[in-house]
Each structure stands twice: as C-alpha cells, then as structure tokens.
Motif scaffolding. Structure first.
Motif, PDB file in Angstrom:
ATOM      1  N   ALA A 113       0.900   4.296  -2.783  1.00  0.00           N
ATOM      2  CA  ALA A 113       0.747   5.691  -2.352  1.00  0.00           C
ATOM      3  C   ALA A 113       1.970   6.520  -2.764  1.00  0.00           C
ATOM      4  O   ALA A 113       1.829   7.677  -3.176  1.00  0.00           O
ATOM      5  CB  ALA A 113       0.520   5.753  -0.845  1.00  0.00           C
ATOM      6  N   ILE A 147      -2.008   5.278   6.571  1.00  0.00           N
ATOM      7  CA  ILE A 147      -1.721   3.861   6.285  1.00  0.00           C
ATOM      8  C   ILE A 147      -1.081   3.219   7.509  1.00  0.00           C
ATOM      9  O   ILE A 147      -1.481   2.140   7.957  1.00  0.00           O
ATOM     10  CB  ILE A 147      -0.796   3.710   5.049  1.00  0.00           C
ATOM     11  CG1 ILE A 147      -1.528   4.191   3.783  1.00  0.00           C
ATOM     12  CG2 ILE A 147      -0.320   2.263   4.890  1.00  0.00           C
ATOM     13  CD1 ILE A 147      -0.645   4.302   2.539  1.00  0.00           C
ATOM     14  N   LEU A 168      -7.893   0.186   3.987  1.00  0.00           N
ATOM     15  CA  LEU A 168      -6.691   0.745   3.343  1.00  0.00           C
ATOM     16  C   LEU A 168      -7.018   1.332   1.974  1.00  0.00           C
ATOM     17  O   LEU A 168      -6.638   2.466   1.661  1.00  0.00           O
ATOM     18  CB  LEU A 168      -5.621  -0.354   3.197  1.00  0.00           C
ATOM     19  CG  LEU A 168      -4.870  -0.734   4.477  1.00  0.00           C
ATOM     20  CD1 LEU A 168      -4.202  -2.100   4.335  1.00  0.00           C
ATOM     21  CD2 LEU A 168      -3.824   0.329   4.826  1.00  0.00           C
ATOM     22  N   SER A 169      -7.729   0.574   1.145  1.00  0.00           N
ATOM     23  CA  SER A 169      -7.978   1.049  -0.233  1.00  0.00           C
ATOM     24  C   SER A 169      -8.788   2.342  -0.237  1.00  0.00           C
ATOM     25  O   SER A 169      -8.454   3.290  -0.947  1.00  0.00           O
ATOM     26  CB  SER A 169      -8.685  -0.030  -1.060  1.00  0.00           C
ATOM     27  OG  SER A 169      -9.996  -0.241  -0.590  1.00  0.00           O
ATOM     28  N   TYR A 177      -6.469  10.542  -2.376  1.00  0.00           N
ATOM     29  CA  TYR A 177      -5.971  10.890  -3.706  1.00  0.00           C
ATOM     30  C   TYR A 177      -6.961  11.793  -4.442  1.00  0.00           C
ATOM     31  O   TYR A 177      -6.580  12.772  -5.086  1.00  0.00           O
ATOM     32  CB  TYR A 177      -5.687   9.618  -4.526  1.00  0.00           C
ATOM     33  CG  TYR A 177      -5.156   9.940  -5.895  1.00  0.00           C
ATOM     34  CD1 TYR A 177      -3.854  10.408  -6.062  1.00  0.00           C
ATOM     35  CD2 TYR A 177      -5.968   9.837  -7.020  1.00  0.00           C
ATOM     36  CE1 TYR A 177      -3.364  10.755  -7.312  1.00  0.00           C
ATOM     37  CE2 TYR A 177      -5.497  10.175  -8.276  1.00  0.00           C
ATOM     38  CZ  TYR A 177      -4.190  10.634  -8.418  1.00  0.00           C
ATOM     39  OH  TYR A 177      -3.720  10.984  -9.654  1.00  0.00           O
ATOM     40  N   VAL A 190      -1.450  10.819   4.056  1.00  0.00           N
ATOM     41  CA  VAL A 190      -1.914   9.463   3.754  1.00  0.00           C
ATOM     42  C   VAL A 190      -0.952   8.402   4.302  1.00  0.00           C
ATOM     43  O   VAL A 190      -1.380   7.317   4.714  1.00  0.00           O
ATOM     44  CB  VAL A 190      -2.152   9.276   2.233  1.00  0.00           C
ATOM     45  CG1 VAL A 190      -0.851   9.097   1.472  1.00  0.00           C
ATOM     46  CG2 VAL A 190      -3.097   8.103   1.964  1.00  0.00           C
ATOM     47  N   PHE A 191       0.360   8.735   4.359  1.00  0.00           N
ATOM     48  CA  PHE A 191       1.317   7.740   4.848  1.00  0.00           C
ATOM     49  C   PHE A 191       1.106   7.473   6.339  1.00  0.00           C
ATOM     50  O   PHE A 191       1.232   6.343   6.793  1.00  0.00           O
ATOM     51  CB  PHE A 191       2.760   8.192   4.550  1.00  0.00           C
ATOM     52  CG  PHE A 191       3.019   8.244   3.058  1.00  0.00           C
ATOM     53  CD1 PHE A 191       3.255   7.075   2.350  1.00  0.00           C
ATOM     54  CD2 PHE A 191       2.970   9.446   2.369  1.00  0.00           C
ATOM     55  CE1 PHE A 191       3.464   7.110   0.982  1.00  0.00           C
ATOM     56  CE2 PHE A 191       3.181   9.493   1.004  1.00  0.00           C
ATOM     57  CZ  PHE A 191       3.417   8.323   0.300  1.00  0.00           C
ATOM     58  N   HIS A 200       0.820  -1.214   0.000  1.00  0.00           N
ATOM     59  CA  HIS A 200       0.000   0.000   0.000  1.00  0.00           C
ATOM     60  C   HIS A 200       0.856   1.267   0.000  1.00  0.00           C
ATOM     61  O   HIS A 200       0.528   2.244  -0.677  1.00  0.00           O
ATOM     62  CB  HIS A 200      -0.990  -0.027   1.173  1.00  0.00           C
ATOM     63  CG  HIS A 200      -2.081  -1.034   0.974  1.00  0.00           C
ATOM     64  ND1 HIS A 200      -1.961  -2.348   1.384  1.00  0.00           N
ATOM     65  CD2 HIS A 200      -3.292  -0.948   0.364  1.00  0.00           C
ATOM     66  CE1 HIS A 200      -3.057  -3.011   1.034  1.00  0.00           C
ATOM     67  NE2 HIS A 200      -3.890  -2.197   0.423  1.00  0.00           N
ATOM     68  N   THR A 237      -9.119   4.569   2.123  1.00  0.00           N
ATOM     69  CA  THR A 237      -8.346   5.678   2.695  1.00  0.00           C
ATOM     70  C   THR A 237      -7.444   6.286   1.619  1.00  0.00           C
ATOM     71  O   THR A 237      -7.371   7.513   1.459  1.00  0.00           O
ATOM     72  CB  THR A 237      -7.494   5.172   3.884  1.00  0.00           C
ATOM     73  OG1 THR A 237      -8.392   4.715   4.895  1.00  0.00           O
ATOM     74  CG2 THR A 237      -6.587   6.249   4.442  1.00  0.00           C
ATOM     75  N   ILE A 238      -6.779   5.425   0.861  1.00  0.00           N
ATOM     76  CA  ILE A 238      -5.849   5.906  -0.167  1.00  0.00           C
ATOM     77  C   ILE A 238      -6.617   6.593  -1.302  1.00  0.00           C
ATOM     78  O   ILE A 238      -6.261   7.700  -1.726  1.00  0.00           O
ATOM     79  CB  ILE A 238      -4.978   4.739  -0.696  1.00  0.00           C
ATOM     80  CG1 ILE A 238      -4.048   4.249   0.421  1.00  0.00           C
ATOM     81  CG2 ILE A 238      -4.178   5.160  -1.940  1.00  0.00           C
ATOM     82  CD1 ILE A 238      -3.308   2.950   0.115  1.00  0.00           C
TER      83      ILE A 238
END
Ligand code: ASP
Ligand code: MG
Length: 289
Positions: A75, A89, A122-123, A130, A85-86, A71, A125-126
């Motif tokens: 990212a 994650i 996770l998906s 974005y 975002v990091f 992930h 959130t990313i």
C-alpha cells in the motif's frame, strides 16, 4: 456482465496492483464483477498463523506483524502517506487478532476458515481503494454475503439455491464490483472456504448466478498450455478447447484452472478465457462448447 478473476500472483506486489488497474481501465465500458485472491503467498502465511495459534507458539505475533507489514508495504508504494487504506488494513488486522482472542473452538478446520479468509479481505480492500483513488469507481462487496455454503470447512459445498437468490436479490447494481475469491459463509454466517485455489470457482459461481457473458481468468501464463511450463521447455498454447477437454486437463492435475470451476460454466455455456495479465492484449485460451 463479465466476470474477471485475478489470482495471487497478479497482485503479489505494487506493480501487480497497478497492472490490474491498467487491465480494468481498458474494460471501462464493460460491466464487470472482479474476483480477487489473496496477495502473493498470503494464504500460505495465514495457514502458518493458524498452525502457530494451535501450537500456542509465540512466533504467532511475529507472523501477524509480518502479514501486516507485507500489505502495508504494498500500500505504501501506491498510496499517498495519509490514505484511509492504512486504517482499513489496521482494522482488518485488529479483527484477525480479535477473532483469535475470542475463539473457543478447538476444531482446526473451522478456525482455519475464520483466519485464512483474511487474505482475500486484505487484498480486495487494497485493490478496491486503489482503483477508486485512480478514477475507476467501484464498489467493494463481501463475497460471504452472497456465496452461501454448508459447514464443510476448508471444502465447503455451495448452497446453490440460497446463493442464487442472494446474488439475484441483493447484489448491488454497479459497473465495477470488487469481491473476494475463495470465501463464503454458512447459514449462521460463519466464514467458510471453497478449498485451496478456489477463487476460480468463486468466479464460476458468480458467473453462473449472474448469467454472465464470459469469465476471464488472468494468469501468469499465456493461457492453457499442452504441458506444465515449469517442467517442459517447449510447451504450446492451446487456443481453443472444449469444456470436456478442460475438465479432463484439470482433473489430471493441470493447475491452470480449478477443476470445480468448469461445470457451472458448461451448464450455462458461459465461455471461459484464460489470459495473461502480463500480455493482456494476447488472446490466450478460450474454453467453450
Ligand atoms: N487464496 C487462496 C489460495 O491461495 C485461493 C486462491 O488463490 O484461489 O488457495
Ligand atoms: Mg492463490
């Protein structure tokens, strides 16, 4: 309101995420609720993590590291180095580790749902971050607050009444809502899942409760075909099929639409479109009355 669903294949890498952005940008003037699955084969990776946990296998930590790396790598390709975002994650991975550490249950299916659900967290959130970074303002919604189920872990049954009222009373008002497929929660707010490939069903549930104008499932195939393209060379696209025909296809194993998805849509005559995320301007298949 339209409901869109993007599966794992559509967000399996950075290019996939940017492609989802482009598709959503072209629907800027529509009100959308977007359901997203875990990236690529993440759910399989999480299933292995559950197995390693129960087997007390030391490879567990390596697998969790690999999950994080997968992930973070995606990212890294689409965000500047210093983006929140990091941290998000890392926060989700820390949560997963804490859930495992805290767990006392020996019930496989219960633990499975608590862990496997992290793929969709996770998906989304990313993807949500974005889209926001690139001017598609959206809000991230935790599907577990809305899709309420019984406690049949790994194959949870929807509590339609509670789900309907949570969506009606508590879903925020916004032109672009990003949420998870596959996951819900029981009356005690423990995570449940709707069965493998259940994100289509999540889209169907949201659409039913919102009286959506349509559902679009964005896939790596041009639509519903008359045979499995992985097996047959000369498949043909079915442009229009009825709910009954689609249910029959799904029942006999066509994996293109999750079988439970169609019934709620049929009940309210909400059309379902199966479209290619590679060629979004193509018509795909419509499933209607
Ligand atoms: N991520 C889940 C799975 O792979 C749900 C889905 O993709 O529909 O089964
Ligand atoms: Mg999937």
């Amino acid at each position: 309101m339209k409901v869109f669903k993007f599966g794992g294949a559509s967000v399996k890498n950075a290019e996939g995420v940017t492609n989802v952005f482009k598709i959503l940008e072209s629907f800027k003037n529509s009100k959308l609720l977007v359901v997203i699955s875990a990236m690529g084969k993440t759910t399989n990776a999480l299933e292995r993590i559950v197995d390693l946990y129960f087997a007390k296998d030391n490879a567990l930590n390596q697998d969790i590291d690999a999950l994080k790396r997968f992930h973070v790598d995606i990212a890294s390709d689409i965000f500047p180095n210093h983006h929140d975002v990091f941290e998000s994650i890392q926060g989700i991975i820390d949560d997963l580790l804490a859930t495992l550490k805290r767990n006392k249950s020996t019930q496989y299916d219960f633990v499975y749902d608590q862990i496997v659900s992290y793929g969709e967290l996770l998906s989304t959130t990313i993807v949500s971050a974005y889209l926001n970074q690139n001017g598609l303002q959206n809000i991230y919604v935790d599907a577990r607050e809305f899709i309420k189920t019984d406690t049949t872990h790994r194959d949870a049954k929807v509590d339609w009444e509670t789900t309907q009222s949570s969506i009606k009373n508590n879903l925020p008002e916004h032109n672009l809502i990003i949420t998870q497929g596959f996951i819900g929660s029981d009356a005690n707010n423990f995570t449940t899942t709707l069965g493998r490939e259940g994100s289509d069903y999540s889209a169907g549930i949201f659409a039913y409760c919102l009286n959506a104008e349509s559902v679009s499932i964005w896939k790596d195939v041009p639509g519903v075909l008359n045979a499995d393209p992985r097996v047959f060379e000369e498949t043909q696209l079915l442009h229009h099929i009825s709910y009954g025909e689609a249910i029959e296809l799904a029942f006999y194993g066509a994996s293109v639409i999750h079988p439970k998805t169609l019934q709620p849509l049929q009940r309210k005559e909400i059309p379902l479109f199966v479209k290619s995320f590679q060629n979004p301007e193509e018509e795909g298949t419509s499933v209607k009355k």
